[in-house]
Design a protein around this motif. Structure first.
Motif, PDB file in Angstrom:
ATOM      1  N   ILE A  55       0.776  -1.166  -0.014  1.00  0.00           N
ATOM      2  CA  ILE A  55       0.135   0.098  -0.116  1.00  0.00           C
ATOM      3  C   ILE A  55       0.989   1.387   0.082  1.00  0.00           C
ATOM      4  O   ILE A  55       1.601   1.310   0.872  1.00  0.00           O
ATOM      5  CB  ILE A  55      -1.000   0.024   1.202  1.00  0.00           C
ATOM      6  N   SER A 103       0.424   5.679  -0.372  1.00  0.00           N
ATOM      7  CA  SER A 103      -0.541   6.709  -0.507  1.00  0.00           C
ATOM      8  C   SER A 103       0.380   8.140  -0.744  1.00  0.00           C
ATOM      9  O   SER A 103       1.494   8.262  -0.490  1.00  0.00           O
ATOM     10  CB  SER A 103      -1.061   6.849   1.057  1.00  0.00           C
ATOM     11  N   VAL A 141      -8.712  -3.079  -0.865  1.00  0.00           N
ATOM     12  CA  VAL A 141      -7.331  -3.832  -0.704  1.00  0.00           C
ATOM     13  C   VAL A 141      -7.359  -4.943  -0.364  1.00  0.00           C
ATOM     14  O   VAL A 141      -6.751  -6.059  -1.039  1.00  0.00           O
ATOM     15  CB  VAL A 141      -6.488  -2.843   0.573  1.00  0.00           C
ATOM     16  N   VAL A 189      -1.394  -1.373  -4.029  1.00  0.00           N
ATOM     17  CA  VAL A 189      -2.331  -0.202  -4.185  1.00  0.00           C
ATOM     18  C   VAL A 189      -1.551   0.913  -3.889  1.00  0.00           C
ATOM     19  O   VAL A 189      -0.962   1.343  -2.887  1.00  0.00           O
ATOM     20  CB  VAL A 189      -3.442  -0.517  -3.192  1.00  0.00           C
ATOM     21  N   THR A 197      -2.902   4.914  -3.798  1.00  0.00           N
ATOM     22  CA  THR A 197      -3.947   5.771  -3.664  1.00  0.00           C
ATOM     23  C   THR A 197      -3.611   7.186  -3.288  1.00  0.00           C
ATOM     24  O   THR A 197      -2.786   7.375  -2.758  1.00  0.00           O
ATOM     25  CB  THR A 197      -5.045   5.075  -2.570  1.00  0.00           C
ATOM     26  N   ILE A 218      -6.362   6.798   1.882  1.00  0.00           N
ATOM     27  CA  ILE A 218      -7.413   5.759   2.543  1.00  0.00           C
ATOM     28  C   ILE A 218      -8.539   6.469   2.469  1.00  0.00           C
ATOM     29  O   ILE A 218      -8.688   7.608   3.430  1.00  0.00           O
ATOM     30  CB  ILE A 218      -6.800   5.219   3.468  1.00  0.00           C
TER      31      ILE A 218
END
Length: 616
Positions: A152, A154, A580, A596, A598, A601
Motif C-alpha cells: 500500500i 499513499s 485492498v 495499491v 491511492t 485511504i
C-alpha cells in the motif's frame, strides 16, 4: 487463518527506496537554510513526515524547534523560519501576515517556504500581492509517495477527492502523473497501462508527457502492469459497511497514515496507545483481510499457541533457558502485547457492531444491493433519520438507495430530504446539492421522455468524435446504472446459495458474500481479457474514458518474468481497506501481486464528510 498464497506468486519490489529518496531531498532542502532554524509544519503533514524523518533526524540538520501551523502569531525567537506546507492559499496568507508583522516590528528574519508535493502559481501570486515575494525563498519537496505497507502506497492527499470530483479543480492531476512517473523511473518500464475515468485519463497523459520529456533508460522492470481508476467509477463500494477486520478498525478507530490510536478501553489501561498497523505486526497480518466473524476464533487459537510456547520453559536446563530468553522470549512478549491489543480492539468492535441496529443496517444494505424490499428499506432509512442515530450513516444509506435504484422517485426524494433537513439542520441543503452534483443522491426525472433524452446524451458523451461535448453533457448523463452493471458483471451473488465466510470463494466475502466490489471486478475482467474488449457495454454504462495502451521503452507485455504479475492499481480519489483486501484475495487466487497506490485511504465517513455543506 491467513489465506495461503499460490506458490508462484512473485516477490514485491522494495519500496523503502521511496522513503529514502524523500528523506534525502528534505534534508538537502533544510540545509539550503544554513544555521539553526525553527520548522513550522502543516498539521496534516505531521504524520507523513514522522514516517520519513523523525525529530532526531531533523535536529541533526539544525532544526531547533518544531511548531504546528496554527494560523496565529508565531512565538518563535529564531531569526530563521522554515515552513513545510501544502500549496494552500490560506497557509501562504498566514505566512505573509507573519512576515509583515515582523517587518512592522522592525524584526529581521529569513523565511523559507517548502511546498509539498509541489508549488502552484497561485501561491506565488499571493506572496507577490502581499509584497513579500522578494523576502522569502520557495522550494518544492517532491514527496509524492509514502509506503504505508509492503503493498500500500499513499499520496496522502485526502483533498484530491473533493477538489477534483466536486470542485472540478484539476491541479492535483499532474501530482498523480508525477507519482506514476516516479514509480516508472524506479521500478518500470511498465508493459501495459489500463484505466477508466476522466481523471485517470488525464493523469495518464500527464505521465506520458513527463516520460517523453525525460531521458529513456533501459532497465529490468520490477512492475509489469498499471491500472488507473477514478473513485467516481464506483461509489457503491466505499458506501458499503466494511466487515473485514482492517476496514472495521479504520471505521471505528480511524487509521491515520498506517497508524492507529487505540483508546483506554482497548488497551485496558488509563492511556491510549499508538500502534503501527502493517505486515510487521504478525497478529494483525494474519487477521487484517479476514471477515470479522472469523477473527475471534483465530485470536483465541493464537492465545493458546502463545501459552504453549511460554510453557516450554518448564523443565528446561540452564543452557536451554538461556537460549530461550535470548532468542524467543522477546518475540513472544511482543506478540503477546499485540495479541492483547487486537483482542481489546475486537471486543470494542463487537460492542458497536453486533447490536441489533447494526444487524438491521446490514440487512437493509444487502436488500438495497439485491434490489429487494425497497419500501421496507425506505422505512428503515426514515426511522434511522428520525431517531437521529447518525448523521453520516443516514446520509450513507440515502446515497446507497439512490445509486442502487438509479435515483429516487421524486416523492421519495422530497420526503427523505425534508426529513433529513428537519433532523440534522437546513444547512445541509448544500450537502444535498454536493451529493446531487456527484450523482450520489439524485431524483429520477419524471416520465420516460427525459430518460430517452439522457440515453441519447450518453451516446454523445461516449462518442469518441464528440470529445468537446463530453464535459458539457456529462452532468446530464450522470446516472449510476448499478442494476445493469450488477447483472453484466455478476456483482451480487445469488442469495439462495450458502456462503462459507471461513473459506471464501470470491471477492464477495469482504461484504459477507453479498456484493463483489465493482472496482475490483473491473480490474479482474480487464486483466483477464488484457484490455476492454468485450466490455464495451460496461464502459458505456460507466460513461467511458477507458483506455489500454502498451507501455514505454518497448517493454514486452508477453514477458514471462515475475514483473508481469506485479500490478499497480492506482485509485484517484481514495481507496478503502475492503478493496485492498479484495485485491489481495484476487492476487492469491490468480498468482498476481497487487500494489495499491491511492491518493488517500478512504471510507464512507471520510468520503461523505468531504461533501458536507455545513463546513465553515
Amino acid at each position: 487463518m491467513a489465506h495461503s498464497a499460490r506458490r508462484d506468486c512473485p516477490e514485491l519490489p522494495d519500496f523503502s527506496l521511496l522513503k529514502r529518496l524523500a528523506r534525502d531531498q528534505l534534508i538537502y532542502l533544510l540545509e539550503q537554510l544554513p544555521g539553526k532554524k525553527d520548522l513550522f509544519i502543516e498539521a496534516d503533514l505531521m504524520s507523513p513526515l514522522d514516517r520519513i524523518a523523525n525529530v532526531s533526524t531533523l535536529k541533526q540538520h539544525e532544526v531547533d524547534k518544531l511548531y504546528k501551523v496554527e494560523y496565529k502569531p508565531v512565538i518563535s525567537t529564531s531569526d530563521q523560519l522554515c515552513f513545510l506546507i501544502r500549496p494552500r492559499i490560506q497557509t501562504v496568507k498566514w505566512i505573509c501576515d507573519v512576515a509583515n508583522a515582523d517587518k512592522a516590528a522592525g524584526k529581521f528574519r529569513r523565511y523559507k517556504l517548502i511546498f509539498t508535493p509541489q508549488k502552484f502559481y497561485a501561491c506565488e501570486a499571493v506572496l507577490e500581492e502581499q509584497g513579500i515575494f522578494g523576502d522569502v525563498t520557495t522550494d518544492e519537496w517532491a514527496f509524492y509517495l509514502l509506503p504505508l505497507d509492503d503493498d500500500i502506497i499513499s499520496l496522502e492527499l485526502p483533498e484530491f477527492f473533493k477538489d477534483n470530483f466536486l470542485a472540478g479543480d484539476q491541479r492535483w492531476v499532474r501530482t498523480a502523473g508525477s507519482a506514476l512517473h516516479l514509480l516508472h523511473s524506479l521500478y518500470g518500464p511498465f508493459s501495459k497501462i489500463y484505466g477508466i475515468g476522466r481523471c485517470s485519463k488525464m493523469a495518464y497523459e500527464s505521465w506520458r508527457e513527463q516520460v517523453e520529456e525525460g531521458e529513456q533508460r533501459t532497465r529490468q522492470a520490477e512492475i509489469g502492469k498499471v491500472f488507473l481508476i477514478d473513485r467516481d467509477v464506483d461509489f457503491v463500494t466505499p458506501l458499503c459497511s466494511q466487515v473485514v477486520y482492517e476496514g472495521l478498525v479504520d471505521d471505528i478507530f480511524r487509521i491515520k497514515c498506517g497508524c492507529v490510536e487505540f483508546p483506554p478501553d482497548v488497551t485496558s489501561s488509563d492511556k491510549s496507545i499508538k500502534v503501527m498497523l502493517n505486515s510487521q505486526d504478525k497478529v494483525f497480518n494474519e487477521i487484517r483481510n479476514e471477515h470479522f466473524s472469523n477473527v475471534f476464533g483465530f485470536l483465541s487459537q493464537k492465545a493458546r499457541n502463545l501459552q504453549t510456547a511460554y510453557d516450554k520453559r518448564r523443565g528446561m536446563d540452564i543452557k536451554q533457558m538461556k537460549t530461550f530468553v535470548s532468542e524467543e522470549l522477546k518475540g513472544l512478549k511482543q506478540e503477546h502485547r499485540l495479541l492483547s491489543l487486537h483482542i481489546g480492539a475486537s471486543e470494542s468492535i463487537m460492542k458497536k457492531k453486533t447490536k441489533q441496529d447494526f444487524q438491521e443496517l446490514l440487512k437493509t444494505e444487502h436488500a438495497l444491493l439485491e434490489g429487494f424490499e425497497m419500501r421496507e428499506s425506505i422505512s428503515f432509512i426514515e426511522e434511522h433519520i428520525n431517531r437521529q442515530v447518525s448523521m453520516i450513516e443516514s446520509l450513507r444509506m440515502l446515497c446507497l438507495l439512490s445509486i442502487t435504484e438509479n435515483g429516487l422517485l421524486p416523492k421519495d426524494y422530497r420526503s427523505l430530504k425534508a426529513q433529513y433537513l428537519q433532523s440534522y439542520g437546513v444547512d445541509h441543503l448544500l450537502t444535498f446539492a454536493n451529493l446531487r452534483q456527484l450523482g450520489l443522491l439524485v431524483e429520477q426525472p419524471p416520465g420516460e421522455t427525459l430518460t430517452v433524452m439522457e440515453s441519447k446524451v450518453g451516446k454523445l458523451v461516449n462518442d469518441k468524435t464528440a470529445g468537446k461535448l463530453t464535459d458539457a453533457f456529462s452532468s446530464l448523463a450522470r446516472k449510476s446504472h448499478f442494476r445493469a452493471l450488477s447483472r453484466k458483471l455478476n456483482l451480487v451473488p445469488k442469495s439462495d446459495e450458502e456462503y462459507d465466510l471461513r473459506v471464501p470463494r470470491d471477492m464477495a466475502y469482504i461484504f459477507s458474500g453479498a456484493y463483489v466490489p465493482l472496482s475490483c471486478r473491473l480490474i479482474e475482467q480487464v486483466l483477464e481479457r488484457d484490455g476492454w474488449t468485450g466490455l464495451e457495454e460496461v464502459t458505456r454504462l460507466l460513461n467511458g474514458h477507458e483506455f489500454a495502451v502498451s507501455g514505454s521503452n518497448g517493454a514486452d507485455s508477453r514477458g514471462k518474468n515475475d514483473a508481469q504479475r506485479i500490478i499497480v492499481v492506482m485509485f484517484l480519489g481514495g481507496c478503502t481497506f475492503s478493496e485492498v483486501s479484495a485485491l489481495r484475495f484476487l492476487g492469491r487466487e490468480r498468482g498476481y501481486k497487487f500494489i495499491v497506490v491511492t491518493t488517500a485511504i478512504t471510507n464512507s465517513s471520510r468520503l461523505l464528510e468531504a461533501l458536507l455543506g455545513n463546513q465553515v
